[in-house]
Write a protein that holds these residues in place. Structure first.
Motif, short mmCIF file in Angstrom:
data_model
loop_
_atom_site.label_atom_id
_atom_site.label_comp_id
_atom_site.label_asym_id
_atom_site.label_seq_id
_atom_site.Cartn_x
_atom_site.Cartn_y
_atom_site.Cartn_z
N UNK A 1 0.46 3.76 -5.58
CA UNK A 1 1.05 2.53 -5.04
C UNK A 1 2.06 1.94 -6.01
N UNK A 2 2.00 2.38 -7.27
CA UNK A 2 3.01 1.99 -8.26
C UNK A 2 4.42 2.30 -7.78
N UNK A 3 4.56 3.37 -6.99
CA UNK A 3 5.88 3.83 -6.59
C UNK A 3 6.20 3.45 -5.14
N UNK A 4 5.17 2.95 -4.43
CA UNK A 4 5.42 2.37 -3.12
C UNK A 4 6.01 0.97 -3.27
N UNK B 1 0.84 -1.19 0.00
CA UNK B 1 0.00 0.00 0.00
C UNK B 1 0.89 1.24 0.00
N UNK B 2 0.27 2.42 -0.18
CA UNK B 2 1.03 3.68 -0.21
C UNK B 2 0.81 4.44 1.09
N UNK B 3 1.89 5.04 1.61
CA UNK B 3 1.81 5.90 2.79
C UNK B 3 2.25 7.30 2.42
N UNK C 1 3.15 -1.11 3.92
CA UNK C 1 2.99 0.16 3.22
C UNK C 1 4.36 0.82 3.05
N UNK C 2 4.46 1.71 2.08
CA UNK C 2 5.71 2.43 1.82
C UNK C 2 5.37 3.77 1.18
N UNK C 3 6.29 4.72 1.22
CA UNK C 3 6.03 6.04 0.62
C UNK C 3 5.50 5.93 -0.81
N UNK C 4 4.41 6.66 -1.08
CA UNK C 4 3.81 6.64 -2.41
C UNK C 4 3.22 7.98 -2.81
N UNK C 5 3.59 9.04 -2.10
CA UNK C 5 3.08 10.38 -2.37
C UNK C 5 4.24 11.31 -2.68
N UNK C 6 4.10 12.12 -3.72
CA UNK C 6 5.17 13.05 -4.14
C UNK C 6 6.50 12.31 -4.34
N UNK C 7 6.44 11.22 -5.07
CA UNK C 7 7.61 10.38 -5.26
C UNK C 7 8.45 10.86 -6.44
#
Length: 402
Positions: A270-273, A228-230, A249-255
């Motif tokens: 979530x593609x980038x998380x 998931x994205x955080x 979950x992992x960072x997925x905002x402003x990546x």
């Protein structure tokens, strides 16, 4: 055959990408990509000088002092990876393979190039961005994003089997099937990948703004590490799909990440998380080469930061903590276990609230309340000032009259 959709909140036409809804996805059967109203991204543009927040949250020297991903190959099953980006040119493990028209090292959408950068972009002067595993190798398998052909669950399955044949250590899939439906061919390919010993990392999906649980595939298949994205607050990003299948979950905002033809851009999803987690998995694979895929997944899950003892349907076992995962040298099991209960003096367990993040609507309501409250305070101040002035004038007139 089911269509497969990309999992970013960015829809990218051949030359430009922008923040916007992912309803027109790279694999939806030739959908056209509309440019949203926010910032644009030019492929071949500038780099971002500052270090992105997703890296600032990590003690990088401590992490990279233990592993950098050297000797580990990560298969990126996506829209291709443009190896002309200077930060990726030295990261490619080979030519890869395309299952649609065009070459595997070409990416007209930009999605796969972003994913690859988060995993293994090389350091470069003038930017604070680099991959989580900057010495890992990327092997591109282009299952969709062709000039004249889009992919589906069949081409994704072929790409997964090619990654198995190439003996990839980790397989990153930042896509899911349309309408959240399983596909027997895809399930068979994912099962084969899990049985081969590769760690399959997949994005959970971006349709979670309503907070309702739903399974997405391939993330929900057994043996897959579903991500998931955080956000910056280590809370679930409002768009991230919820469900009992979510593992971490992992960072997925402003990546921040690499884009075709050079340069960098930011995007959400979530593609980038998922590649953030795949990069940490590459570090663990280098440091512990004899660990099985399930053990690597367990270490990532058990060292994640979470609000409770066990998992929840929003962020799984918690938001990934790369340094904690690398620093724990004990041998993990093959599945995570809840933390020991913390008891009070009376013997009760101390509960902790589940953090879900803030939706756009909630954020707008909160801002409206702040604005309304501030306006009310200003009105009261002005009204009070007027009364004070009138009182002062009355007293002054009274003194003069006497």
């Amino acid at each position: 055959m089911l269509a497969v959709t990309g999992l970013c909140v960015v829809s990218a036409p051949p030359a430009l990408a922008s923040d916007g809804p992912a309803s027109d996805s790279p694999a939806s059967g030739g959908a056209k990509f509309g440019l949203a109203a926010s910032t644009e991204c030019v492929f071949g543009g500038d780099v971002i000088k500052s270090t992105p927040w997703s890296l600032q949250r990590i003690l990088l020297d401590q992490m990279w002092g233990q592993a950098t991903g050297k000797g580990v190959t990560v298969a990126v099953i996506d829209t291709g990876v443009d190896s002309s980006n200077p930060q990726l040119s030295g990261a490619m493990a080979g030519a890869g393979k395309s299952f649609v028209d065009g070459a595997a090292n070409k990416d007209i959408e930009g999605h796969g190039t972003r994913v690859a950068g988060i995993i293994a972009a090389r350091p470069m002067k003038g930017t604070g961005f680099e991959g989580i595993a900057p010495n890992a190798k990327i092997l591109s398998f282009r299952y969709t994003g062709g000039e004249n052909k889009q992919g589906n669950a069949g081409t994704m399955s072929d790409a997964i089997r090619a990654a198995i044949a190439a003996r990839a250590d980790i397989i990153n899939i930042s896509s899911d099937t349309a309408n959240k439906k399983s596909d027997s061919t895809l399930e068979s390919a994912v099962t084969a990948a899990v049985n081969s010993g590769a760690l399959v990392v997949a994005a959970a999906g971006n349709d979670g703004a309503d907070g309702k649980s739903a399974k997405t595939y391939p993330a929900a298949y057994p043996g897959v590490l579903a991500v998931a994205a955080s956000d910056r607050n280590d809370e679930r990003a409002y768009f991230s799909q919820a469900g009992d299948f979510v593992d971490v979950a992992a960072p997925g905002v402003d990546m921040v990440s690499t884009v075709p033809k050079g340069g960098q851009c930011t995007a959400d999803g979530t593609s980038f998380a998922a590649p953030y987690v795949a990069g940490v998995a590459a570090l663990l694979k280098q440091k512990h080469p004899t660990w099985k895929a399930a053990q690597i997944a367990t270490r990532i899950e058990e060292t994640a930061q979470r609000p409770g003892r066990g998992p929840n349907r929003y962020i799984g076992w918690g938001v990934i903590d790369p340094v904690a995962a690398l620093s724990d040298n004990s041998t993990p099991g093959f599945s995570p276990t809840p933390d020991p209960a913390v008891k009070t003096g009376s013997g009760g367990v101390v509960p902790m609230a589940v953090t879900m993040g803030e939706s756009k609507a909630e954020r707008e309501r909160r801002t409206a309340v702040y604005v309304l409250g501030t306006g009310l305070v200003l009105v009261l101040v002005v009204a009070g000032s007027g009364v004070a002035v009138r009182d002062w004038r009355s007293r002054r007139v009274g003194r003069v009259g006497r």
